[in-house]
Every structure is written in structure tokens, then in C-alpha cells.
Design a protein around this motif. Sequence first.
Motif, short mmCIF file in Angstrom:
data_model
loop_
_atom_site.label_atom_id
_atom_site.label_comp_id
_atom_site.label_asym_id
_atom_site.label_seq_id
_atom_site.Cartn_x
_atom_site.Cartn_y
_atom_site.Cartn_z
N ARG A 398 3.91 13.73 0.16
CA ARG A 398 4.32 12.86 0.76
C ARG A 398 3.76 12.09 1.63
O ARG A 398 3.76 11.08 2.43
N GLU A 399 2.65 12.57 1.52
CA GLU A 399 1.24 11.85 1.96
C GLU A 399 1.35 10.90 1.65
O GLU A 399 0.51 9.58 1.48
N GLY A 400 1.21 10.57 -0.16
CA GLY A 400 1.34 10.22 -0.64
C GLY A 400 1.97 8.53 -0.41
O GLY A 400 1.37 7.42 -0.90
N ALA A 401 3.72 9.09 -0.18
CA ALA A 401 4.84 7.83 -0.06
C ALA A 401 4.27 7.39 0.91
O ALA A 401 4.28 6.41 1.10
N THR A 402 3.59 8.27 1.97
CA THR A 402 2.91 7.40 3.33
C THR A 402 2.28 6.17 3.02
O THR A 402 1.82 5.43 3.93
N ILE A 403 0.63 6.60 2.40
CA ILE A 403 -0.27 6.10 2.67
C ILE A 403 0.96 4.65 1.56
O ILE A 403 -0.01 4.08 1.69
N ILE A 404 1.23 4.64 0.82
CA ILE A 404 2.13 3.44 -0.48
C ILE A 404 2.72 2.71 0.38
O ILE A 404 2.23 1.39 0.50
N THR A 405 3.55 3.43 1.12
CA THR A 405 4.63 2.32 1.98
C THR A 405 3.06 1.56 3.53
O THR A 405 3.97 0.72 3.45
N THR A 406 2.58 2.23 4.10
CA THR A 406 1.72 1.80 4.53
C THR A 406 1.07 0.81 3.91
O THR A 406 0.67 -0.31 4.72
N LEU A 407 -0.06 1.06 2.84
CA LEU A 407 -0.90 -0.05 2.36
C LEU A 407 0.16 -1.51 1.73
O LEU A 407 -0.60 -2.71 1.85
N ILE A 408 1.56 -1.18 1.97
CA ILE A 408 2.75 -2.33 1.42
C ILE A 408 2.66 -3.02 3.04
O ILE A 408 2.57 -4.52 3.19
N LYS A 409 2.84 -2.34 4.12
CA LYS A 409 3.81 -2.56 4.84
C LYS A 409 2.28 -3.66 5.81
O LYS A 409 2.53 -4.67 6.24
N GLU A 410 1.20 -2.87 5.48
CA GLU A 410 0.10 -3.72 6.48
C GLU A 410 -0.56 -4.56 5.83
O GLU A 410 -1.45 -5.50 6.33
N ARG A 411 -0.58 -4.39 4.38
CA ARG A 411 -1.49 -5.53 2.89
C ARG A 411 -2.92 -6.11 3.81
O ARG A 411 -3.40 -6.63 4.21
N ASN A 412 -3.67 -4.53 3.57
CA ASN A 412 -4.59 -4.27 4.73
C ASN A 412 -6.19 -5.15 3.44
O ASN A 412 -6.11 -4.10 2.75
N SER A 413 -6.13 -6.05 3.32
CA SER A 413 -7.14 -6.82 2.11
C SER A 413 -8.48 -6.03 2.35
O SER A 413 -9.56 -6.15 1.48
N GLY A 414 -8.98 -4.99 3.54
CA GLY A 414 -10.06 -4.66 3.26
C GLY A 414 -9.91 -2.70 2.79
O GLY A 414 -11.19 -2.51 2.37
N LEU A 415 -8.56 -2.43 2.89
CA LEU A 415 -8.49 -1.65 0.85
C LEU A 415 -8.94 -1.56 -0.20
O LEU A 415 -8.21 -0.84 -1.05
N VAL A 416 -9.07 -3.16 -0.97
CA VAL A 416 -8.72 -3.59 -1.88
C VAL A 416 -9.69 -3.08 -2.38
O VAL A 416 -11.33 -2.87 -1.96
N GLY A 417 -9.37 -2.55 -4.15
CA GLY A 417 -10.06 -2.14 -5.01
C GLY A 417 -10.52 -0.03 -4.34
O GLY A 417 -11.33 -0.06 -4.86
N GLN A 418 -9.89 -0.14 -3.14
CA GLN A 418 -10.64 1.41 -2.66
C GLN A 418 -9.79 1.95 -3.52
O GLN A 418 -8.27 2.23 -4.21
N LEU A 419 -10.60 3.28 -3.87
CA LEU A 419 -9.22 4.52 -4.88
C LEU A 419 -9.30 5.38 -3.02
O LEU A 419 -10.21 6.57 -2.78
N LEU A 420 -8.14 5.93 -2.89
CA LEU A 420 -7.32 6.65 -1.76
C LEU A 420 -7.17 8.06 -2.23
O LEU A 420 -6.43 8.13 -3.85
#
Length: 422
Positions: A398-420
Amino acid sequence: MEPRPAASGPCPGDSRAAEAAAAASLLNPGRAPSVAAVLPAGGSGERMGVPTPKQFCPVLERPLISYTLQALERVFWIEDIVVAVTGENMEAMKGIIQKYKHQRISLVEAGVTRHRSIFNGLRALAEDQPNSKLSKPEVVIIHDAVRPFVEEDVLLKVVTAAKEHGAAGAVRPLVSTVISPSADGRLDHSLERARHRASEMPQAFLFDVIYEAYQQCSDYDLEFGTECLQLALKYGHVNARLVEGSPDLWKVTYKRDLYAAESIIKGEYAQKNVSTANVRERISQHICIIMDTKEDETHVGHHLEEILKNELNVMSSDFEETQRLLNMLEESDLSILYPVVVISVYFLDYKSVPFDQKVENLMQIREYAKEVRKRNILLCGLLIYYPQDEQKLQASLREGATIITTLIKERNSGLVGQLLIA
């Protein structure tokens, strides 16, 4: 002016290559103009024949204006959206923004006419306004609140044309011949339909051109005028570039148009459910699940897929498949117009593989992400531990699903290439 809520895209005859180059230029942070939009939404909807102003009429139980705002919000390079509404509808508009989680929206009070409403919106964006939380853009888009089906490519065309020529507007061929009657109701003359066009929305302007035009125009213009391009010509001496628009730029004017809008929206949803391959939004929400061949890892992947299946398009593959997908996106023009998010999800049995060794193997994503970022593709990774007891495993998923949907919604370029890690 109401502050916007806190946060919870070339002309006819140009080649596709030239259009892509223009898009790339527009979206290049070093050369991109700042862009804002103004929506006059103070009309009473008299021609609709209903007590509710048409922009607030429900379509599939959602106000029409919400669809228009959604169309503009999907365009990430539009920084601010200013909506002019009447004082009596201000609270209703705030409620719509809150209920449907609209972002980048600022509200101003509408004037008694369309031009006065637009002028109020432009004032809110002007740099000389005290206590304003908005910044003056280089280019401003003017669009109707009741044209919900505007596509990003049309917005891109009018903005790039306005940046070059000072003003630009979408046009469509005339459907009917325009005639001029005499004072006694007889035919005086008719226009040759092939030589004329219907002016549509959106329109775009260098901000200084249109704002100065509004500052100079007469009370008669503000009361009875309807054409913004004409004001730019009359007071700014700018000949607008006309851009051929698409058939879906039509305006909801009569009650029957609401039923047509409902039909189109239903059709779009059906298309998304039937085929995701050619729908930009679904591609932009693509997730690649990368996993080894062991049976228990596949089982964990199915658990995550179950959690996400109602929201996102989930794909199982290895990293080579992901690379092929990224190569395909790089060769297409989708990522030029809209940022594409790709998330590689890995499952790690921490008992079988040392953590440091696994992470080292996965860090290849960082270098690859740097390359595809140049094409507006946002790639990052997500690592999910297993096995655990069932309760902890479900919590991690569930935490992984939350991270995924947040990444898609926010489209934060600062997290590009990061391994969460979840």
C-alpha cells in the motif's frame, strides 16, 4: 483577487518536424516563455435557457467548467490559471476547486461583460498589482470556460505563434454562409464562405500587447466588443497569426450542447478503457514492474497490480523491456508535449540477496534516467521488500502504491533517477 489554492501542456502548413522543434524550444527551461491563462466565466448563459449559468451546468454530475480547468491543468507549462467569476458564484467556484482538487487556480471577480472580465483577469497577472501572488507571464492564453475539449497541441500552436507574432488565435472553416441584411430585412450581400473563417478559442498574446490594448480601449469596446484579436490589432497594431483549430473547439452554447458534451466525455472514457496504447494520459501513467523469475516474486507483483489496477496501467517486464519502452517513447513525440512518467518497481527478498549488492545492481537506473530526462521522460525506481508476514507485506504494498500515484500526480523532476524504498 482570491489567492490560488495550494498545490493537495506553429501554424498550419508547418511540418511535424518544425512543430516538434517549436515544442522543444517552448519546453526548454532556458528559452521557455512563462505562460498563464485567463478564463472569463461570468456569463449568465441566457441562450442556454436554464437558471444556472452554463459554465456551472452539470455534465455527468460534474460542472462543465471543471472539465475545462482539467484540460488546462494537464498542460504543465501553463503556470497560472485565472478564472473571472461573478461575486454571487465565487463561493460555488471555490467549492468546485476544492471538490475536484484543481490546482494553479486564482479567482477574480468578473465584470459585467466578457471584455471587462478578461481585463480583470489580465490586471491580476500584471506586475503592478499590489499584494499579488501571481507573476506577469510573457504569454497569456485567453480561453472560454465552456470549451472543455481543448487539446494541448492547439494550445502549444497558439502560444508559439503568439510568441513570434504577438497574437494568435484558433480558427475554423465556416459551416454556413454569412449574409448581411438591409434595414428593411432584405438581403444586402453575402460573404464568400471559402475566404472567411470562424474565430474560435483559444487565443494567445504577448502579455504586454493585450494588456496595453485593454488599457487603451474605449467603454464601447468593453461593453459591446467580443473579439480579443481585434483589440490587439486596433490598439496594439499587431496582426494576429491564425492557426487552424480542430473540430473539438466548439463552445457549449445551447442546452442541446450539454448532451453532446456528455456524449463526448463518455466516449473518451470508453476509449481509455478499450485501448490505452494511443491515449496520452494513460501512457503518461505507465508503470513497468521489473522482477526476477522466481515464483514468489511474481506473486508479490500480482498483489501490487491488484492494488493499482483501477487507477494505472501496469506492465510486467525485465529491465531490457523497460529500455525498449523508453527507446520507443524517445522516438515518439508524446514526451515533447507532455511529461511521461515511467516507474520501475523492483521486489527484493532481503533474505536471499544482500541489500548493498542489490542496490548497486539497480543504480544503473540513475544514469539511464539522466539520458531520457532530455526527452521529458521522468524515470525513477521503487524497491519493495519481501517476504514479510502478510500484514507487513500488505502495508509495504500500500505504501508503494501511494508512492507510485504521488510520483505520477506530482511529476516532480527532482526525483528523476532516484531509487525509492517502500
